[in-house]
Design a protein around this motif. Structure first.
Motif, PDB file in Angstrom:
ATOM      1  N   ALA A  24      22.125 -25.206  25.496  1.00 36.32           N
ATOM      2  CA  ALA A  24      21.251 -25.604  24.388  1.00 36.32           C
ATOM      3  C   ALA A  24      20.234 -24.518  24.073  1.00 36.32           C
ATOM      4  N   LYS A  25      19.856 -23.763  25.100  1.00 31.25           N
ATOM      5  CA  LYS A  25      18.878 -22.687  24.915  1.00 31.25           C
ATOM      6  C   LYS A  25      19.563 -21.322  24.827  1.00 31.25           C
ATOM      7  N   ASN A  26      20.904 -21.304  24.926  1.00 31.87           N
ATOM      8  CA  ASN A  26      21.621 -20.023  24.893  1.00 31.87           C
ATOM      9  C   ASN A  26      21.065 -19.061  25.937  1.00 31.87           C
ATOM     10  N   THR A  27      20.804 -19.571  27.117  1.00 35.75           N
ATOM     11  CA  THR A  27      20.147 -18.788  28.163  1.00 35.75           C
ATOM     12  C   THR A  27      20.893 -18.944  29.485  1.00 35.75           C
ATOM     13  N   VAL A  28      20.990 -17.837  30.204  1.00 36.32           N
ATOM     14  CA  VAL A  28      21.590 -17.806  31.532  1.00 36.32           C
ATOM     15  C   VAL A  28      20.525 -17.359  32.525  1.00 36.32           C
ATOM     16  N   TYR A  29      20.575 -17.923  33.710  1.00 35.63           N
ATOM     17  CA  TYR A  29      19.576 -17.615  34.733  1.00 35.63           C
ATOM     18  C   TYR A  29      20.247 -17.086  35.999  1.00 35.63           C
ATOM     19  N   LEU A  30      19.492 -16.315  36.740  1.00 36.20           N
ATOM     20  CA  LEU A  30      19.923 -15.896  38.065  1.00 36.20           C
ATOM     21  C   LEU A  30      18.742 -16.087  39.003  1.00 36.20           C
ATOM     22  N   GLN A  31      18.815 -17.114  39.825  1.00 36.33           N
ATOM     23  CA  GLN A  31      17.792 -17.360  40.839  1.00 36.33           C
ATOM     24  C   GLN A  31      18.148 -16.551  42.073  1.00 36.33           C
ATOM     25  N   MET A  32      17.237 -15.693  42.472  1.00 36.34           N
ATOM     26  CA  MET A  32      17.485 -14.808  43.604  1.00 36.34           C
ATOM     27  C   MET A  32      16.500 -15.123  44.715  1.00 36.34           C
ATOM     28  N   VAL A  70      25.838 -11.611  47.838  1.00 39.42           N
ATOM     29  CA  VAL A  70      24.747 -12.472  47.358  1.00 39.42           C
ATOM     30  C   VAL A  70      25.019 -13.953  47.586  1.00 39.42           C
ATOM     31  N   LYS A  71      26.195 -14.290  48.079  1.00 41.21           N
ATOM     32  CA  LYS A  71      26.536 -15.702  48.309  1.00 41.21           C
ATOM     33  C   LYS A  71      25.519 -16.356  49.240  1.00 41.21           C
ATOM     34  N   GLY A  72      25.084 -17.557  48.840  1.00 38.82           N
ATOM     35  CA  GLY A  72      24.121 -18.285  49.649  1.00 38.82           C
ATOM     36  C   GLY A  72      22.678 -17.909  49.369  1.00 38.82           C
ATOM     37  N   ARG A  73      22.469 -16.834  48.617  1.00 41.77           N
ATOM     38  CA  ARG A  73      21.105 -16.393  48.299  1.00 41.77           C
ATOM     39  C   ARG A  73      20.814 -16.464  46.799  1.00 41.77           C
ATOM     40  N   PHE A  74      21.823 -16.170  45.983  1.00 43.11           N
ATOM     41  CA  PHE A  74      21.647 -16.167  44.527  1.00 43.11           C
ATOM     42  C   PHE A  74      22.340 -17.372  43.919  1.00 43.11           C
ATOM     43  N   THR A  75      21.780 -17.881  42.831  1.00 45.31           N
ATOM     44  CA  THR A  75      22.392 -18.988  42.099  1.00 45.31           C
ATOM     45  C   THR A  75      22.360 -18.692  40.606  1.00 45.31           C
ATOM     46  N   GLY A  83      11.383 -12.479  49.513  1.00 49.69           N
ATOM     47  CA  GLY A  83      10.839 -13.173  48.356  1.00 49.69           C
ATOM     48  C   GLY A  83      11.912 -13.595  47.370  1.00 49.69           C
ATOM     49  N   SER A  84      11.448 -14.142  46.243  1.00 48.85           N
ATOM     50  CA  SER A  84      12.346 -14.674  45.222  1.00 48.85           C
ATOM     51  C   SER A  84      11.955 -14.185  43.839  1.00 48.85           C
ATOM     52  N   LEU A  85      12.955 -14.109  42.982  1.00 52.27           N
ATOM     53  CA  LEU A  85      12.756 -13.835  41.566  1.00 52.27           C
ATOM     54  C   LEU A  85      13.777 -14.654  40.787  1.00 52.27           C
ATOM     55  N   ARG A  86      13.441 -14.994  39.557  1.00 54.52           N
ATOM     56  CA  ARG A  86      14.402 -15.635  38.669  1.00 54.52           C
ATOM     57  C   ARG A  86      14.547 -14.798  37.415  1.00 54.52           C
ATOM     58  N   LEU A  87      15.750 -14.336  37.184  1.00 59.04           N
ATOM     59  CA  LEU A  87      16.051 -13.580  35.977  1.00 59.04           C
ATOM     60  C   LEU A  87      16.548 -14.520  34.893  1.00 59.04           C
ATOM     61  N   SER A  88      16.194 -14.195  33.666  1.00 58.66           N
ATOM     62  CA  SER A  88      16.666 -14.955  32.510  1.00 58.66           C
ATOM     63  C   SER A  88      17.373 -14.006  31.555  1.00 58.66           C
ATOM     64  N   CYS A  89      18.338 -14.538  30.844  1.00 61.05           N
ATOM     65  CA  CYS A  89      19.063 -13.770  29.836  1.00 61.05           C
ATOM     66  C   CYS A  89      19.145 -14.640  28.590  1.00 61.05           C
ATOM     67  N   ALA A  90      18.405 -14.262  27.579  1.00 57.40           N
ATOM     68  CA  ALA A  90      18.384 -15.013  26.327  1.00 57.40           C
ATOM     69  C   ALA A  90      19.342 -14.369  25.333  1.00 57.40           C
ATOM     70  N   ALA A  91      20.258 -15.171  24.805  1.00 58.36           N
ATOM     71  CA  ALA A  91      21.250 -14.667  23.869  1.00 58.36           C
ATOM     72  C   ALA A  91      20.892 -15.084  22.452  1.00 58.36           C
TER      73      ALA A  91
END
Length: 120
Positions: A76-84, A65-70, A16-24
């Motif tokens: 503009a939103k001061n946010t970082v994401y990790l698509q897994m 995680v190469k090839g699986r995570f992005t 499966g997949s999850l997307r993590l967010s990090c709001a600063a």
């Protein structure tokens, strides 16, 4: 006060997949390199991915995680994401977001972490 707040963790079946967010908040992180780390029970914290601040942001990934995570960012939103994607049980860990000044080796700011659990 500077804060990094992660969200998006949870439980997912293998594959499966999850997307993590990090709001600063508390400062602008557009000139910071942002990274994701993880720590599994009984193991040391390990690097997952990072993304630099400049346009065309360069990225780095752990081999596991190469090839699986992005990793991506929206300054503009001061946010970082990790698509897994294609998650595996060995990806189970607490995932932390962190920020460091460009050109510095140490991460200055850390979030509180979000749990990701992948079942087989």
């Amino acid at each position: 006060q500077v804060q990094l707040v992660e969200s998006g963790g949870g439980w997912v079946q293998a594959g499966g997949s999850l997307r993590l967010s990090c709001a600063a908040s508390g400062r602008t992180f557009s000139s910071y390199t942002m990274g994701w780390f993880r720590q599994a029970p009984g193991k040391e914290r390990e690097f997952v991915a990072d993304i630099s601040w400049f346009r065309g942001s360069s990225t780095n990934y752990a081999d596991s995680v190469k090839g699986r995570f992005t990793i991506s960012r929206d300054n503009a939103k001061n946010t970082v994401y990790l698509q897994m994607n294609s998650l595996k049980p060995e990806d189970t860990a607490v995932y932390y977001c962190a920020g460091r000044k460009a050109g510095h080796s140490d991460y200055e700011y850390w979030g509180q972490g979000t749990q990701v659990t992948v079942s087989s």
